[in-house]
Design an enzyme around this catalytic site. Structure first.
Site, PDB file in Angstrom:
ATOM      1  N   GLY A  30      67.036 -53.086 -36.725  1.00  0.00           N
ATOM      2  CA  GLY A  30      66.530 -52.278 -36.257  1.00  0.00           C
ATOM      3  C   GLY A  30      67.124 -51.219 -36.010  1.00  0.00           C
ATOM      4  O   GLY A  30      66.548 -49.758 -35.238  1.00  0.00           O
ATOM      5  N   CYS A  31      68.757 -50.928 -35.130  1.00  0.00           N
ATOM      6  CA  CYS A  31      69.580 -49.993 -35.221  1.00  0.00           C
ATOM      7  C   CYS A  31      69.646 -49.225 -36.642  1.00  0.00           C
ATOM      8  O   CYS A  31      69.770 -48.201 -36.483  1.00  0.00           O
ATOM      9  CB  CYS A  31      70.981 -51.357 -34.302  1.00  0.00           C
ATOM     10  SG  CYS A  31      70.923 -51.673 -33.304  1.00  0.00           S
TER      11      CYS A  31
END
Length: 156
Positions: free
Chosen positions: A46-47
């Protein structure tokens, strides 16, 4: 739990090391609009998606007068690897003791897989040229966030 920033608040200043170890001070960006976003960990799916989205939008954001600062608790060495691996163009800052995250309301209790845990709250705060909050979003989704942020700022 720390207080979250709200529109009209003056953002707390900070000085943190970037991925090269150089110190970056928020107030040095006065005169420009700044998007400060907080993420839990470099090199996680996600990051990575969020950092790549910000990098892809960086030229158009800068053309609109915005700088982008991404903060995580990762050490500068890990951030340097993250930048290199993903060819990131945004400024990555290290907040290992999470003091800035706490001051900005981006660290505290959150739900993770149905459990309440202490951690980094994925957040984005937008500042005007004087360091005043114009937009504060907490518990944002990594995927699609930059596109939503651009719409919220009228930059779509």
């Amino acid at each position: 739990m720390s207080e979250r920033l709200a529109v009209g608040d003056t953002a707390p200043d900070f000085t943190l090391p970037d991925d090269t170890g150089a110190e970056v001070t928020l107030s040095s960006f006065r005169g420009r609009k700044v998007i400060v976003y907080f993420y839990p960990a470099a090199m996680t799916p996600g990051c990575t998606k969020q950092a790549c989205d910000f990098t892809e939008s960086l030229d158009s954001l800068q053309a609109q007068g915005y700088e982008v600062l991404g903060l995580s608790p990762d050490k500068p060495e890990k951030l340097a690897k993250f930048r290199e691996k993903e060819s990131l163009g945004i400024t990555l800052l290290s907040d290992p003791d999470k003091a800035v995250m706490g001051a900005w309301g981006a660290f505290g209790e959150k739900k993770l897989y149905g459990k309440v845990v202490e951690g980094v709250i994925r957040s984005t705060v937008v500042l005007d040229e004087d360091g005043v909050v114009t937009l504060a979003q907490y518990n944002v989704k990594a995927t699609g966030h930059v596109a939503k942020l651009r719409r919220d700022l009228g930059l779509a």
